[in-house]
Design a protein around this motif. Structure first.
Motif, PDB file in Angstrom:
ATOM      1  N   GLN A  39       0.844  -1.194   0.000  1.00 41.44           N
ATOM      2  CA  GLN A  39       0.000   0.000   0.000  1.00 41.44           C
ATOM      3  C   GLN A  39       0.876   1.239   0.000  1.00 41.44           C
ATOM      4  O   GLN A  39       1.687   1.436   0.921  1.00 41.44           O
ATOM      5  N   LYS A  43      -3.177   5.373  -1.786  1.00 37.62           N
ATOM      6  CA  LYS A  43      -3.653   4.346  -2.717  1.00 37.62           C
ATOM      7  C   LYS A  43      -4.256   3.177  -1.957  1.00 37.62           C
ATOM      8  O   LYS A  43      -3.988   2.979  -0.769  1.00 37.62           O
ATOM      9  N   GLU A  44      -5.030   2.375  -2.661  1.00 33.51           N
ATOM     10  CA  GLU A  44      -5.610   1.182  -2.057  1.00 33.51           C
ATOM     11  C   GLU A  44      -4.544   0.092  -1.921  1.00 33.51           C
ATOM     12  O   GLU A  44      -3.528   0.109  -2.614  1.00 33.51           O
ATOM     13  N   ARG A  45      -4.823  -0.835  -1.021  1.00 33.84           N
ATOM     14  CA  ARG A  45      -3.922  -1.967  -0.840  1.00 33.84           C
ATOM     15  C   ARG A  45      -3.947  -2.819  -2.108  1.00 33.84           C
ATOM     16  O   ARG A  45      -5.012  -3.179  -2.604  1.00 33.84           O
ATOM     17  N   GLU A  46      -2.770  -3.161  -2.600  1.00 30.49           N
ATOM     18  CA  GLU A  46      -2.614  -3.818  -3.889  1.00 30.49           C
ATOM     19  C   GLU A  46      -2.070  -5.229  -3.718  1.00 30.49           C
ATOM     20  O   GLU A  46      -1.113  -5.451  -2.971  1.00 30.49           O
ATOM     21  N   THR A 110      -7.483 -10.610  -3.327  1.00 28.23           N
ATOM     22  CA  THR A 110      -7.994  -9.371  -2.742  1.00 28.23           C
ATOM     23  C   THR A 110      -7.786  -9.407  -1.231  1.00 28.23           C
ATOM     24  O   THR A 110      -7.813 -10.487  -0.620  1.00 28.23           O
ATOM     25  N   PRO A 111      -7.594  -8.243  -0.611  1.00 32.85           N
ATOM     26  CA  PRO A 111      -7.355  -8.220   0.837  1.00 32.85           C
ATOM     27  C   PRO A 111      -8.472  -8.882   1.639  1.00 32.85           C
ATOM     28  O   PRO A 111      -8.213  -9.479   2.684  1.00 32.85           O
TER      29      PRO A 111
END
Length: 127
Positions: A39, A43-46, A110-111
């Motif tokens: 992250q 930004k979003e967690r990738e 996805t997280p």
């Protein structure tokens, strides 16, 4: 229950390499798919990479494919992320994550599919 602790982050020049480590505790580790996410600020967690419980299957995010390698050592309860060809856009906090142990052969990207998280380790790539 799985507890995770990342290490190995730091400052590196573009083109360099780093190896991140994730130490896991808990009996469920050997049955759990393990993932790395990152992250960057704002930004979003990738999704970065994931590996099945046996180590037999590995999946990578498009942005790191061919540069990063995920591996695990179940005997030592460790997961690794070998990063090469680092770019400034790889700068982020990197998180280790574990799914609940259930011998899943299709780990999530996805997280939301991960149940346990480490505290993260900072990776900074200078240009």
């Amino acid at each position: 229950q799985v507890q995770l602790a990342e290490s190995g982050g730091g400052l590196v020049q573009a083109g360099g390499s780093l190896r991140l480590s994730c130490a896991a505790s808990g009996r469920a580790f050997g049955a759990s798919s393990m993932g790395w996410f990152r992250q960057a600020p704002g930004k979003e967690r990738e999704f970065v990479a994931t590996i099945t419980w046996s180590g037999g299957s590995k999946y990578y995010g498009d942005s790191v494919k061919g540069r990063f390698t995920i591996s695990r050592n179940n005997a030592e309860n460790m997961v690794y992320l070998q990063m090469g060809g680092l770019k400034p856009e790889d700068t982020a906090v990197y998180y280790c994550a574990a799914e609940k142990g259930r011998f899943n052969t299709q780990p999530g990207v996805t997280p939301a599919t991960y149940d346990y998280w480490g505290q993260g380790t900072q990776v900074t790539v200078s240009s």
